[in-house]
Design an enzyme around this catalytic site. Structure first.
Site, PDB file in Angstrom:
ATOM      1  N   CYS A  11      35.156  35.401  46.357  1.00  0.00           N
ATOM      2  CA  CYS A  11      34.105  35.994  45.529  1.00  0.00           C
ATOM      3  C   CYS A  11      33.126  36.776  46.395  1.00  0.00           C
ATOM      4  O   CYS A  11      33.049  36.583  47.595  1.00  0.00           O
ATOM      5  CB  CYS A  11      33.312  34.913  44.812  1.00  0.00           C
ATOM      6  SG  CYS A  11      34.330  33.855  43.793  1.00  0.00           S
ATOM      7  N   GLY A  37      36.862  40.227  44.955  1.00  0.00           N
ATOM      8  CA  GLY A  37      37.242  39.610  43.685  1.00  0.00           C
ATOM      9  C   GLY A  37      37.377  40.656  42.606  1.00  0.00           C
ATOM     10  O   GLY A  37      36.461  41.452  42.403  1.00  0.00           O
ATOM     11  N   ASN A 111      29.606  31.893  46.133  1.00  0.00           N
ATOM     12  CA  ASN A 111      30.824  32.218  46.876  1.00  0.00           C
ATOM     13  C   ASN A 111      31.127  31.018  47.754  1.00  0.00           C
ATOM     14  O   ASN A 111      30.329  30.647  48.604  1.00  0.00           O
ATOM     15  CB  ASN A 111      30.579  33.467  47.733  1.00  0.00           C
ATOM     16  CG  ASN A 111      31.741  33.777  48.676  1.00  0.00           C
ATOM     17  OD1 ASN A 111      31.541  34.424  49.698  1.00  0.00           O
ATOM     18  ND2 ASN A 111      32.927  33.337  48.375  1.00  0.00           N
ATOM     19  N   GLY A 112      32.292  30.414  47.525  1.00  0.00           N
ATOM     20  CA  GLY A 112      32.667  29.233  48.298  1.00  0.00           C
ATOM     21  C   GLY A 112      33.366  28.234  47.417  1.00  0.00           C
ATOM     22  O   GLY A 112      33.845  28.570  46.331  1.00  0.00           O
ATOM     23  N   TYR A 251      41.117  39.024  57.583  1.00  0.00           N
ATOM     24  CA  TYR A 251      41.609  39.698  56.382  1.00  0.00           C
ATOM     25  C   TYR A 251      40.548  40.041  55.338  1.00  0.00           C
ATOM     26  O   TYR A 251      40.580  41.123  54.765  1.00  0.00           O
ATOM     27  CB  TYR A 251      42.696  38.830  55.724  1.00  0.00           C
ATOM     28  CG  TYR A 251      43.119  39.355  54.374  1.00  0.00           C
ATOM     29  CD1 TYR A 251      44.004  40.424  54.271  1.00  0.00           C
ATOM     30  CD2 TYR A 251      42.585  38.824  53.205  1.00  0.00           C
ATOM     31  CE1 TYR A 251      44.370  40.928  53.037  1.00  0.00           C
ATOM     32  CE2 TYR A 251      42.941  39.329  51.963  1.00  0.00           C
ATOM     33  CZ  TYR A 251      43.830  40.376  51.878  1.00  0.00           C
ATOM     34  OH  TYR A 251      44.174  40.881  50.669  1.00  0.00           O
TER      35      TYR A 251
HETATM   36  P1  AMP Z   1      53.304  37.522  52.384  1.00  0.00           P
HETATM   37  O1  AMP Z   1      54.173  38.587  52.978  1.00  0.00           O
HETATM   38  O2  AMP Z   1      53.750  37.169  51.016  1.00  0.00           O
HETATM   39  O3  AMP Z   1      53.192  36.349  53.296  1.00  0.00           O
HETATM   40  O4  AMP Z   1      51.842  38.120  52.250  1.00  0.00           O
HETATM   41  C1  AMP Z   1      51.170  38.514  53.390  1.00  0.00           C
HETATM   42  C2  AMP Z   1      50.227  39.589  53.016  1.00  0.00           C
HETATM   43  O5  AMP Z   1      49.170  39.038  52.233  1.00  0.00           O
HETATM   44  C3  AMP Z   1      49.576  40.253  54.203  1.00  0.00           C
HETATM   45  O6  AMP Z   1      49.776  41.651  54.036  1.00  0.00           O
HETATM   46  C4  AMP Z   1      48.103  39.949  54.102  1.00  0.00           C
HETATM   47  O7  AMP Z   1      47.323  41.096  54.340  1.00  0.00           O
HETATM   48  C5  AMP Z   1      47.937  39.540  52.683  1.00  0.00           C
HETATM   49  N1  AMP Z   1      46.965  38.456  52.509  1.00  0.00           N
HETATM   50  C6  AMP Z   1      46.580  37.517  53.368  1.00  0.00           C
HETATM   51  N2  AMP Z   1      45.661  36.715  52.830  1.00  0.00           N
HETATM   52  C7  AMP Z   1      45.464  37.168  51.569  1.00  0.00           C
HETATM   53  C8  AMP Z   1      44.631  36.779  50.492  1.00  0.00           C
HETATM   54  N3  AMP Z   1      43.825  35.738  50.594  1.00  0.00           N
HETATM   55  N4  AMP Z   1      44.684  37.495  49.340  1.00  0.00           N
HETATM   56  C9  AMP Z   1      45.512  38.546  49.213  1.00  0.00           C
HETATM   57  N5  AMP Z   1      46.327  38.962  50.197  1.00  0.00           N
HETATM   58  C10 AMP Z   1      46.306  38.288  51.364  1.00  0.00           C
END
Ligand code: AMP
Length: 469
Positions: A11, A37, A111-112, A251
């Site tokens: 969030c 979000g 947020n949390g 990220y």
């Molecule tokens: P996967 O290949 O299914 O393991 O997804 C990895 C991808 O998810 C990477 O490109 C990351 O940038 C992205 N990612 C990592 N953490 C999150 C998150 N919390 N929400 C959305 N995407 C994420």
């Protein structure tokens, strides 16, 4: 169906005090925080006598029209953007959460994630409290309502001494704006100034959009109380070891933001450089998985002296859902968002950089797409260590068993993804880049060392906390 099989953002919160265009600034602040979000958004404004609320499901720009913003008068406001897991994705659970009654009028944005919220809720319900939502945040206002302290501020402090976990909070009343960061400082929160007013935001990128100046970060364990008398800081909690979330750097946060004392882009680029030092490889080109892998790929390419190319192009206009054709199309889900540039990839030895692997489902599809684009060799390097443990402090992660690195070796993951080489950043490398021992962070998603314990069995999944009640 949702297009991306991975975990999702948490969030974002924004607040403003003493500005003639408070709700408009809140709208712009949320616009800049949209990456945190995309499921619902809300703004509550205060005109000095009463609170005005507008919340809806969807994106900030779609929810807030000029008419809606006109219906949110006053010189202070708070706003919230939210991502939630399926099931709890409903308007009752959107924020800010507004209460009126014995406490007066109060709106709260969080947020949390509170790790002992379920336990507190059960206790309060056994005394007769009636909850309106399934959000952990609601326990804070119930605890404030039953507190014997005299002022709202002290009731808030009283309530917060009972809750555990991660919380960056904003509260607005008729006459004050209150900002809080939990003692561990899991989530970011910054204080700024715009004209004669004060602003608070999850990330500094929200200040840039409205020409506000960054004053400072709100410290872990600090409560900042802003009213017509000025800005007052309180530190009512016992000090604990600070644990800001390192995944914000890897990220979540926007690269143009400054959080936990550093610029996010610079950190990501340095993670890429460190990745190159730890995983050198002879290759023709380095390509990022856009957009999240971009800064690390730049760092890797610079350190390795290999040209950076855009071998994958992202469609920026992808909505949350799409209708699949009846006939199977290869890699359809991922192609909606990304496509390869064959002319760049054909016959090349390619280093592909992404920030993290979660379930590896997207990664596998991307690597297959690069392969069918003609790449000769594919070396997949990740600018963080293996994600092995779920987060219970506000990031929506899959369960432990769904995190591929929890149950599979490097070799097995490599085989599944079908790349020629797979390499992660080391924990030491990550620690070194973000500041070593002097700057402690929460690394729980990588090492399973959770800074805050769980009073009852580890909730899995963390949100919605009250799903099974
Ligand atoms: P996967 O290949 O299914 O393991 O997804 C990895 C991808 O998810 C990477 O490109 C990351 O940038 C992205 N990612 C990592 N953490 C999150 C998150 N919390 N929400 C959305 N995407 C994420």
């Amino acid at each position: 169906m949702t297009p991306f099989d991975k975990f999702h953002e948490e969030c974002g919160i924004f607040g403003v005090f003493n500005h003639p265009e408070a709700s408009n600034l809140a709208y712009l602040g949320l616009y800049a925080l949209q990456h945190r979000g995309q499921e619902s958004a809300g703004i509550v404004s205060s005109d000095g006598h009463m609170l005005h609320t507008h919340k809806d499901m969807g994106l900030v720009a779609d929810i807030f029209t000029e008419d809606v913003l006109r219906s949110l008068p006053g010189s202070s406001a708070i706003g919230h953007v939210r991502y939630s897991t399926a099931g709890a994705s409903k308007i009752e659970n959107s924020q800010p959460f507004v209460v009126s009654g014995g406490l007066g009028n109060i709106a709260i944005a969080h947020n949390g994630n509170l790790t002992n919220a379920m336990e507190i809720r059960r206790e309060l319900e056994s005394y007769g409290s009636i909850f309106q939502s399934t959000m952990d945040t609601e326990v804070i206002v119930h605890l404030m309502a039953i507190s014997r302290e005299k002022t709202r501020l002290y009731r808030l402090i009283d309530a917060l001494t009972r809750v555990q976990g991660a919380y960056s909070l904003l509260l607005v009343t008729e006459d004050a704006l209150i900002a809080v960061r939990d003692p561990y400082g899991f989530r970011p929160l910054a204080l700024g100034r715009v004209d004669s007013g004060m602003v608070v935001a999850s990330e500094s990128c929200a200040f840039d959009l409205i020409d506000a100046t960054f004053e400072r970060e709100i410290e872990p364990g600090e409560i900042v109380y802003i009213d017509q008398e000025g800005v007052t800081s309180y530190k009512p909690f016992a000090p604990v070891k600070k644990s800001p979330c390192v995944f914000e750097y890897i990220y979540f946060a926007r690269p143009d933001s400054r959080i936990f004392g550093r610029n996010v882009y610079e950190i990501r680029k340095e993670l890429g450089r460190q990745l190159a030092r730890e995983n050198p490889r002879e290759a023709d080109i380095v390509i990022p998985v856009p957009d999240s892998g971009m800064p690390a790929a730049i760092g890797y390419a610079q350190e390795a002296g290999i040209p950076l190319e855009l071998g994958l192009i992202r469609n920026h206009y992808v909505g949350r859902t799409f209708i699949e054709p009846k006939q199977t199309i290869r890699h359809f889900g991922v192609k909606i968002k990304l496509n390869s540039v064959r002319e760049i990839l054909r016959g090349k030895r390619v280093v592909v950089i992404d920030d993290s692997i979660v379930r590896a489902t997207t990664g596998r599809k991307i690597i297959k797409m690069i392969r069918s684009g003609g790449a000769k060799e594919i070396h997949f390097f990740i600018s963080s260590p293996p994600t092995r443990y779920p987060c219970f402090y506000g990031i929506d992660t899959p369960t432990k068993s769904e995190l591929i690195a929890n149950s599979h070796s490097l070799e097995e993951i490599k085989k599944y993804i079908t790349c020629d080489t797979l390499g992660y950043l080391s924990m030491e490398g990550l620690r070194h880049v973000v500041g070593g021992e002097e700057n402690p962070y929460c690394y729980a998603c990588f090492d399973g060392r959770y800074p805050v314990n769980f009073p009852i069995k580890i909730p899995e999944p963390q949100m919605p906390l009250f799903y099974n009640l």
